[in-house]
Design an enzyme around this catalytic site. Structure first.
Site, short mmCIF file in Angstrom:
data_model
loop_
_atom_site.label_atom_id
_atom_site.label_comp_id
_atom_site.label_asym_id
_atom_site.label_seq_id
_atom_site.Cartn_x
_atom_site.Cartn_y
_atom_site.Cartn_z
CB CYS A 2 -0.39 -48.46 46.26
SG CYS A 2 -0.99 -47.30 45.18
NE ARG A 27 0.44 -47.83 53.23
CZ ARG A 27 1.87 -47.85 53.43
NH1 ARG A 27 2.99 -47.96 54.52
NH2 ARG A 27 2.94 -47.81 52.73
CD1 TRP A 83 -1.31 -41.80 45.29
CD2 TRP A 83 -2.53 -41.27 46.99
NE1 TRP A 83 -0.92 -40.68 46.00
CE2 TRP A 83 -2.15 -39.96 46.42
CE3 TRP A 83 -3.35 -41.46 48.00
CZ2 TRP A 83 -1.60 -38.82 46.91
CZ3 TRP A 83 -3.64 -40.25 48.44
CH2 TRP A 83 -2.52 -39.13 48.48
CG ASN A 109 2.44 -50.53 47.21
OD1 ASN A 109 0.76 -50.72 46.45
ND2 ASN A 109 1.75 -50.53 48.80
N GLY A 110 4.41 -48.24 43.96
CA GLY A 110 5.40 -47.78 43.45
C GLY A 110 4.88 -47.61 42.20
CD GLU A 493 4.43 -29.15 62.14
OE1 GLU A 493 4.98 -29.56 61.33
OE2 GLU A 493 4.10 -30.69 62.41
CE LYS A 497 0.71 -31.62 60.85
NZ LYS A 497 1.62 -32.20 61.16
CD GLU A 500 -0.93 -32.45 57.05
OE1 GLU A 500 -0.54 -33.42 56.44
OE2 GLU A 500 -0.03 -31.73 58.11
CG HIS A 516 11.81 -7.54 53.94
ND1 HIS A 516 13.17 -6.52 54.33
CD2 HIS A 516 12.63 -8.04 55.60
CE1 HIS A 516 13.45 -6.40 54.77
NE2 HIS A 516 13.45 -7.15 55.98
CE LYS A 615 2.01 -40.84 59.87
NZ LYS A 615 1.49 -39.70 60.50
C1 AGP Z 1 3.17 -33.84 57.48
O1 AGP Z 1 1.99 -33.76 58.96
C2 AGP Z 1 2.63 -35.07 57.13
N1 AGP Z 1 2.76 -36.03 57.50
C3 AGP Z 1 3.95 -34.96 55.85
O2 AGP Z 1 4.33 -33.42 55.77
C4 AGP Z 1 5.62 -35.54 57.10
O3 AGP Z 1 5.98 -35.23 58.05
C5 AGP Z 1 6.10 -36.10 55.31
O4 AGP Z 1 5.91 -36.20 54.07
C6 AGP Z 1 8.04 -36.92 55.45
O5 AGP Z 1 7.14 -38.74 56.68
P1 AGP Z 1 8.31 -38.55 57.30
O6 AGP Z 1 8.61 -37.71 58.48
O7 AGP Z 1 7.79 -40.33 57.48
O8 AGP Z 1 9.70 -38.79 56.33
#
Ligand code: AGP
Length: 620
Positions: A2, A27, A83, A109-110, A493, A497, A500, A516, A615
């Site tokens: 949020c 976000r 959110w 938020n939260g 990684e 990418k 997601e 395996h 984010k």
């Molecule tokens: C990846 O593209 C994401 N944004 C996600 O995996 C991110 O790296 C993860 O949520 C950790 O975030 P941070 O680096 O802000 O702790």
């Protein structure tokens, strides 16, 4: 996650709040709303879906004579992007929430963990709830405590009754020029202008108006008026908090001609890495970290082990760190998923250095893992991109990545900068411990310094190389990624990418594990991405590529430019220049970012805001 924005000042608040919410869109959210106070009235407008719906709802409200466009435009207000956690995505569950008499409005938020108990008590006292959310309880609770005399006192009393992780901002009709905010875990930051103040969950919300900020720490409250900001503890003790100046500018928060933020940020990687290593790699035979105000090199002394904790992409940066720290400095290093580390009673103590990597500096699991390590006596170092973030305050020392603001949910430039900081740290440790020959250190440093100048070329090659691959495989159901040694982290990684932003199922494996189990997944339709850059393990990777092709699957190789053996054993190539193989991951990941981007765009997806993702993940 949020987003919160609040404004109190001398200009029309409506535009400022809506524009602020736009800046928080990155976000992630599913509904949004604003509340405004003007002419003795307080009103909220909320809408499900994207902000265009909220703009339309505000306009419709105005046409019906609402306060939003009162004759004297409102100069106080709060806004929110939600959110969904507790309660469905609908208009009544969107924020702001208000109390029964419609005098107190809040954005939250939260999560309020004890909301059931509080709600029952408030219901018994006659409160009428209109939403299914946990957040609404705050509006009723603050309204109940208004009898204490002021919004400040009411929020303090409410705060002391709340359990959970949250940040909120409240306003009341009774005090139209005041906002009161409170923070427990989730971020909250004040922006100071001339005759106006802002309260937000993240700086971009008010970056167009001011770069002067005051950070609200965990467990603090703040009373904000146009000309004054009072930060205090829940018992009312007033704190002195100096202003800081954020060096991001507004342009950072714009797409600047690129079709998406993610593409812009992929193109910013050369500058970001250059900025991150610049003054730290001036010396020919060593790395300089000692001069940094946030970092004391004593942290690197008297340690037997290093444990790196992180989540998601940051975890992958840590994995590269693990390999390079062990190889170059011979310090035993492990890598842990923060959400596992914090719940598994780890063996950690005073001779450990625990490194938390988090671009946002606010990821709940990483912060909790760092705190646990600190409680058990370990030294804690944070690697983050955000000045003033929680990680910077919890850690004993901080090394900053200098990637600038990253808006796309998919981490790109922050990842390469985290990897760069891992190299800096590993090289410095090697220097301090004398584990690397001077000429090797010099050679690697010389190449490292040159890495930023190679990045633009890698991006340009990748943009050309990925086209036929994206064309052919954009509608595949599954991609497998393989690599060895540091290439495993690159494979992980690359797979994350693609997953997601394109919603294609992916798996990533250490290539030696193929036989395996994972090899059973392969058939003629499977694209397999192999991280096959020049290295001492390349022959092994090539054998795995041959195994893959023997099953009819297609191999997309990330390869050192001109490597004929890799060419022979692959169907498509993503070229990267030749650098020391331990430095290679920083470059090798870039074609995989570009590939994921191209596939997602071919599938017509919004790469900046993938579904179900935010984010910053500030709540466990
Ligand atoms: C990846 O593209 C994401 N944004 C996600 O995996 C991110 O790296 C993860 O949520 C950790 O975030 P941070 O680096 O802000 O702790």
């Amino acid at each position: 996650m949020c987003g919160i924005v609040g404004y109190v000042g001398n200009r029309p608040a409506q535009e400022i709040l809506l524009a602020g919410l736009r800046k928080l869109e990155y976000r992630g959210y599913d509904s949004a709303g604003v509340s405004l106070i003007a002419d003795g009235e307080i009103e909220s407008v909320r809408a499900v879906g994207n902000l265009d719906n909220l703009y339309a709802a505000v306009e419709a409200h105005a046409e019906n004579g609402g306060v939003a466009v009162a004759t004297r435009p409102a100069t106080t207000g709060i806004g929110h992007t939600r959110w969904a956690t507790h309660g469905r995505v609908n208009e009544v569950n969107a924020h702001p929430h208000f109390d029964t008499t419609d005098r107190v409005h809040v954005v939250v938020n939260g999560i309020v963990e004890n909301y059931m108990v509080l709600k029952q008590r408030l219901l018994d006292m006659g409160a009428i709830f209109t939403s299914e959310t946990d957040a609404e309880v705050i509006a009723h609770l603050v309204a109940h405590h208004l009898a204490l005399g002021s919004l400040e006192e009411a929020v303090r009393a409410a705060y002391n009754e709340l359990e959970g992780h949250f940040a909120f901002v409240a306003m009341t009709l009774d005090e139209p020029d005041v906002l009161v905010g409170a923070r427990r875990e989730c971020p909250l930051i004040v922006g100071r202008g001339d005759g106006e103040s802002f309260l937000a969950s993240a700086v971009p919300a008010f970056l167009a108006h001011t770069r002067r900020v005051q950070v609200i720490e965990n467990g603090e409250l703040v009373v904000v008026t146009p000309d004054d900001v009072k930060i205090m503890l829940p018992d009312g003790t007033v704190l002195d908090r100096p202003e800081e100046t954020i060096d991001w500018d507004e342009e950072t928060a714009e797409e600047a001609g690129y079709e998406t933020f993610m593409l812009k940020e992929i193109h910013e990687q050369a500058d970001a890495v250059a900025e991150t290593i610049a003054d730290r790699t001036i010396r020919e035979d060593g790395v300089d970290l000692a001069e940094e105000a946030s970092f004391d090199e004593a942290l690197l002394e008297d340690i037997d082990r290093i444990t790196i904790v992180a989540c998601g992409t940051s975890y992958h940066a840590g994995l590269i760190g693990r390999y390079v720290i062990e190889k170059w400095s011979r310090v035993y290093t492990t890598m842990d998923i923060a959400s596992e580390y914090r719940y598994r009673d780890p063996v950690v103590g005073p001779r450990d250095l625990v490194i938390g990597i988090t671009q946002s500096g606010e990821t709940a699991d990483t912060l909790a893992a760092m705190r646990l390590a600190k409680e058990r006596g370990a030294k804690v170092l944070a690697i983050t991109n955000v000045v003033g973030s929680q990680a910077t305050r919890d850690a004993d020392g901080v090394l900053f990545t200098r990637a600038g603001l990253e808006i796309g949910v998919a981490a790109t430039k922050t990842f390469v900068c985290q990897v760069a900081v891992m190299y800096l740290l590993a090289l410095r440790l090697a220097e301090l411990r004398g584990t690397m020959k001077t000429e090797t250190l010099r050679r690697i440093l010389a190449q490292f310094r040159n890495v930023p100048s190679l990045i633009d070329e890698v991006v340009a090659h990748a943009e050309a190389d990925v086209e036929p691959i994206a064309e052919k495989f954009a509608h595949s159901e599954f991609f497998l990624y393989i690599g060895r040694n540091v290439g495993v982290a690159v494979a992980l990684e690359g797979a994350l990418k693609l997953k997601e932003i394109s919603y294609i199922s992916t798996d990533a494996y250490a290539a030696g594990e193929m036989k395996h189990g994972p090899i059973a997944l392969l058939d003629e339709s499977t694209p397999v991405v192999a991280v096959a850059t020049d290295s001492p393990v390349l022959d092994k990777v090539i054998s795995n590529m041959a195994e893959v092709r023997a099953r009819g699957a297609k191999v997309i190789a990330v390869a050192t430019h001109g490597n004929e053996a890799v060419r022979e054993h692959s169907d498509y190539r993503l070229r990267v220049p030749d650098v020391d193989w331990m430095l290679q991951p920083l470059l090798a990941v870039i074609p995989l970012q570009v590939l994921a981007y191209a596939v997602a765009r071919k599938r017509g997806l919004n790469v900046d805001q993938p579904r179900n993702l935010a984010k910053t993940v500030t709540v466990e």
